[in-house]
Design a protein around this motif. Structure first.
Motif, PDB file in Angstrom:
ATOM      1  N   LYS A   1     -36.086 -25.680 -61.460  1.00 48.00           N
ATOM      2  CA  LYS A   1     -37.271 -26.356 -61.656  1.00 48.00           C
ATOM      3  C   LYS A   1     -37.623 -26.041 -63.133  1.00 48.00           C
ATOM      4  N   LYS A   2     -37.283 -24.769 -63.629  1.00 49.38           N
ATOM      5  CA  LYS A   2     -37.519 -24.456 -64.969  1.00 49.38           C
ATOM      6  C   LYS A   2     -36.844 -25.253 -66.030  1.00 49.38           C
ATOM      7  N   VAL A  69     -43.610 -40.154 -68.879  1.00 56.05           N
ATOM      8  CA  VAL A  69     -43.288 -38.709 -69.243  1.00 56.05           C
ATOM      9  C   VAL A  69     -44.843 -37.901 -68.461  1.00 56.05           C
ATOM     10  N   SER A  70     -45.836 -38.531 -68.556  1.00 52.12           N
ATOM     11  CA  SER A  70     -47.096 -37.887 -68.053  1.00 52.12           C
ATOM     12  C   SER A  70     -46.937 -37.926 -66.477  1.00 52.12           C
ATOM     13  N   ILE A  71     -46.600 -39.052 -66.092  1.00 55.66           N
ATOM     14  CA  ILE A  71     -46.282 -38.842 -64.448  1.00 55.66           C
ATOM     15  C   ILE A  71     -45.169 -37.780 -64.062  1.00 55.66           C
ATOM     16  N   LYS A  77     -45.221 -30.181 -61.827  1.00 53.58           N
ATOM     17  CA  LYS A  77     -46.436 -29.221 -61.703  1.00 53.58           C
ATOM     18  C   LYS A  77     -46.584 -29.002 -60.270  1.00 53.58           C
ATOM     19  N   GLY A  78     -46.529 -30.028 -59.400  1.00 55.48           N
ATOM     20  CA  GLY A  78     -46.851 -30.021 -57.941  1.00 55.48           C
ATOM     21  C   GLY A  78     -45.261 -29.843 -57.280  1.00 55.48           C
ATOM     22  N   THR A  82     -39.530 -31.285 -55.892  1.00 56.33           N
ATOM     23  CA  THR A  82     -38.823 -30.613 -54.930  1.00 56.33           C
ATOM     24  C   THR A  82     -38.694 -31.694 -53.649  1.00 56.33           C
ATOM     25  N   PHE A  83     -39.701 -32.250 -53.170  1.00 60.48           N
ATOM     26  CA  PHE A  83     -39.733 -32.995 -52.194  1.00 60.48           C
ATOM     27  C   PHE A  83     -38.990 -34.321 -52.270  1.00 60.48           C
ATOM     28  N   SER A  84     -38.839 -34.886 -53.286  1.00 61.00           N
ATOM     29  CA  SER A  84     -38.135 -36.182 -53.796  1.00 61.00           C
ATOM     30  C   SER A  84     -36.821 -35.708 -53.823  1.00 61.00           C
ATOM     31  N   GLY A  85     -36.382 -34.402 -54.380  1.00 62.70           N
ATOM     32  CA  GLY A  85     -35.115 -34.342 -54.245  1.00 62.70           C
ATOM     33  C   GLY A  85     -34.506 -33.972 -53.058  1.00 62.70           C
TER      34      GLY A  85
END
Length: 101
Positions: A1-2, A69-71, A77-78, A82-85
């Protein structure tokens, strides 16, 4: 994530990288739509929808790069990234299985 957060920060600072990624996404979506635009039920419909979504994503990235980029930053952040991955991985396995069996 980082590493994804660092990649998005670097991408948002370099418009060239964002433009290249948007162009590649647009071309891949256009190819999928051009060669697999089948509106029937089942997996062919799923592949067609993925193609159209890819085409739209590429166009949005090229037309509205700051919005894109903002999306992405909100998703990171949420828990959406992870869920989409996980969903993408499972969908890839399913398509791989039915494509070769």
């Amino acid at each position: 994530k980082k590493s994804i957060i660092a990649l998005l920060d670097e991408t948002s600072q370099s418009q060239d990288i964002l433009w290249i990624l948007g162009f590649i996404t647009l071309v891949l979506g256009a190819l999928l739509v051009a060669f697999h635009n089948i509106w029937s039920s089942g997996l062919p419909l799923l592949i067609t929808i993925i193609g159209w979504l890819t085409l739209i994503k590429g166009a949005m990235t090229l037309i509205f790069p700051e919005f894109t980029v903002s999306i992405y930053k909100k998703w990171v952040k949420g828990k959406v990234i992870t869920f989409s991955g996980i969903i993408t991985f499972i969908l890839g396995l399913v398509l791989l299985y039915f494509g070769f069996v």
